[in-house]
Design a protein around this motif. Structure first.
Motif, mmCIF file in Angstrom:
data_model
loop_
_atom_site.group_PDB
_atom_site.id
_atom_site.type_symbol
_atom_site.label_atom_id
_atom_site.label_comp_id
_atom_site.label_asym_id
_atom_site.label_seq_id
_atom_site.Cartn_x
_atom_site.Cartn_y
_atom_site.Cartn_z
ATOM 1 N N ASP A 143 -29.412 63.168 -53.369
ATOM 2 C CA ASP A 143 -28.510 62.265 -54.107
ATOM 3 C C ASP A 143 -28.505 60.845 -53.540
ATOM 4 O OD1 ASP A 143 -27.282 62.917 -51.727
ATOM 5 O OD2 ASP A 143 -25.262 62.763 -52.557
ATOM 6 N N LEU A 144 -29.425 60.546 -52.639
ATOM 7 C CA LEU A 144 -29.426 59.192 -52.063
ATOM 8 C C LEU A 144 -29.577 58.081 -53.123
ATOM 9 C CD1 LEU A 144 -31.318 59.562 -48.659
ATOM 10 C CD2 LEU A 144 -29.006 58.661 -48.980
ATOM 11 N N PRO A 145 -30.429 58.272 -54.169
ATOM 12 C CA PRO A 145 -30.503 57.193 -55.159
ATOM 13 C C PRO A 145 -29.124 56.837 -55.729
ATOM 14 C CG PRO A 145 -32.337 58.692 -55.481
ATOM 15 C CD PRO A 145 -31.445 59.327 -54.453
ATOM 16 N N GLU A 146 -28.294 57.854 -56.009
ATOM 17 C CA GLU A 146 -26.941 57.593 -56.529
ATOM 18 C C GLU A 146 -26.093 56.884 -55.473
ATOM 19 O OE1 GLU A 146 -25.643 57.818 -59.363
ATOM 20 O OE2 GLU A 146 -27.070 59.048 -60.488
ATOM 21 N N PHE A 147 -26.241 57.319 -54.232
ATOM 22 C CA PHE A 147 -25.476 56.700 -53.140
ATOM 23 C C PHE A 147 -25.871 55.221 -52.993
ATOM 24 C CE2 PHE A 147 -24.989 55.513 -48.664
ATOM 25 C CZ PHE A 147 -23.652 55.801 -48.459
ATOM 26 N N LYS A 152 -24.550 49.436 -54.160
ATOM 27 C CA LYS A 152 -25.386 48.280 -54.518
ATOM 28 C C LYS A 152 -26.340 47.899 -53.363
ATOM 29 C CE LYS A 152 -22.480 46.119 -57.994
ATOM 30 N NZ LYS A 152 -21.333 47.046 -57.977
ATOM 31 N N ILE A 153 -27.019 48.902 -52.881
ATOM 32 C CA ILE A 153 -27.956 48.687 -51.770
ATOM 33 C C ILE A 153 -29.294 48.206 -52.300
ATOM 34 C CG2 ILE A 153 -29.364 50.001 -50.107
ATOM 35 C CD1 ILE A 153 -26.830 51.571 -49.446
ATOM 36 N N VAL A 189 -31.919 55.930 -61.918
ATOM 37 C CA VAL A 189 -30.559 55.401 -61.727
ATOM 38 C C VAL A 189 -30.510 53.886 -61.933
ATOM 39 C CG1 VAL A 189 -29.886 57.301 -60.191
ATOM 40 C CG2 VAL A 189 -30.692 55.157 -59.192
ATOM 41 N N GLY A 190 -31.659 53.278 -62.219
ATOM 42 C CA GLY A 190 -31.662 51.854 -62.551
ATOM 43 C C GLY A 190 -32.501 50.968 -61.645
ATOM 44 N N TYR A 191 -32.927 51.477 -60.497
ATOM 45 C CA TYR A 191 -33.712 50.632 -59.584
ATOM 46 C C TYR A 191 -35.035 50.205 -60.226
ATOM 47 C CZ TYR A 191 -30.640 50.977 -55.628
ATOM 48 O OH TYR A 191 -29.556 50.836 -54.805
ATOM 49 N N GLY A 192 -35.340 48.936 -60.037
ATOM 50 C CA GLY A 192 -36.609 48.413 -60.545
ATOM 51 C C GLY A 192 -36.564 48.096 -62.033
ATOM 52 N N GLY A 197 -29.508 44.935 -61.915
ATOM 53 C CA GLY A 197 -28.885 44.399 -60.704
ATOM 54 C C GLY A 197 -29.237 45.217 -59.471
ATOM 55 N N LEU A 198 -30.130 46.190 -59.633
ATOM 56 C CA LEU A 198 -30.503 47.041 -58.494
ATOM 57 C C LEU A 198 -31.931 46.684 -58.059
ATOM 58 C CD1 LEU A 198 -29.084 50.409 -59.872
ATOM 59 C CD2 LEU A 198 -28.098 49.026 -58.034
ATOM 60 N N THR A 199 -32.036 46.137 -56.873
ATOM 61 C CA THR A 199 -33.340 45.626 -56.425
ATOM 62 C C THR A 199 -34.134 46.671 -55.664
ATOM 63 O OG1 THR A 199 -32.347 43.451 -56.228
ATOM 64 C CG2 THR A 199 -34.460 43.755 -55.124
ATOM 65 N N LEU A 200 -35.395 46.775 -56.037
ATOM 66 C CA LEU A 200 -36.332 47.664 -55.356
ATOM 67 C C LEU A 200 -37.552 46.830 -54.982
ATOM 68 C CD1 LEU A 200 -37.538 50.493 -54.628
ATOM 69 C CD2 LEU A 200 -38.248 50.674 -57.002
#
Ligand code: SF4
Length: 217
Positions: A143-147, A152-153, A189-192, A197-200
């Motif tokens: 579940d780290l992606p959700e965390f 907003k990491i 979960v939205g990264y990339g 607003g989620l930066t990868l």
């Protein structure tokens, strides 16, 4: 593969590394190179980024690892030291906190630390240097992606090459395939994704004494 320390390799000793950097036998001593650029001796300036290395424990043993991390390394930052770091954060005008390792997520206090940082600095940029495969290494990390999203990491990950053969040669068998799976989990979960607003950020690590290729490429 074992860490350099487990192999009793001299390069696992930082004193040896520093001596090597200063040795004229390996080229121009580091201090002379700094002096050439007008930077010797190095002096502290304003603190912009608080980078915390949470330990050398890692599920991988990469060829390019500059901290000699690996599953056989057990040295990790304890909660007492983390509390001292949080105190520094309370006192200083620092707006970027960069969490690295090893695999920082393997430190049992990792989530607690992130939550505490967020309480102190709700708007700060928190970066986690995630090796991707850690997310599949154990169900407790699934579940780290959700965390990451919740706090907003900004995720910074290594992916040395866009083919399995070269990536696995540098980071270990099966790393490329697992990395792609985890990138998809992060995408979910939205990264990339634009406007999430989620930066990868994916980082290329040279496997030898040469610079990476052109960024655009
Ligand atoms: S994943 Fe990162 S910390 Fe772990 S061995 Fe590779 S480079 Fe080192």
């Amino acid at each position: 593969m074992k860490s350099l320390k487990a192999q009793n390799h001299p390069l696992s000793d930082s004193r040896y590394e520093l001596d090597l950097l200063e040795s004229p036998e390996t080229g121009i001593p580091f201090s002379e190179k700094l002096a050439e650029s007008g930077l010797f001796p190095l002096k502290p300036t304003q603190i912009e980024i608080l980078q915390l290395n949470l330990g050398k424990m890692c599920n991988q043993v990469c060829k390019h690892c500059h901290v000699d991390a690996g599953p056989d390394r057990k040295e990790i930052m304890n909660k007492e030291t983390m509390m001292k770091c949080l105190e520094v954060l309370r006192q200083q005008d620092i707006n970027t906190i960069d969490l690295t390792g090893g695999a920082p997520e393997m430190n049992p206090e990792f989530r607690w630390l992130v939550e505490e940082i967020r309480k102190i600095k709700p708007q700060a940029k928190i970066i986690v240097r995630c090796n991707l495969t850690i997310i599949l290494a154990n169900p407790k990390f699934y579940d780290l992606p959700e965390f990451f999203k919740k706090h907003k990491i900004e995720v910074v990950s290594s992916l040395p090459y866009f083919t399995a053969m070269k990536t696995d040669a540098q980071r270990g068998d099966g790393v490329f395939e697992k990395s792609i799976k985890v990138l998809k989990m992060l995408n979910e979960v939205g990264y990339g994704l634009e406007n999430s607003g989620l930066t990868l950020n994916l980082v290329y690590n040279p496997a030898g004494a040469f610079l990476p290729g052109d960024q655009e490429g």
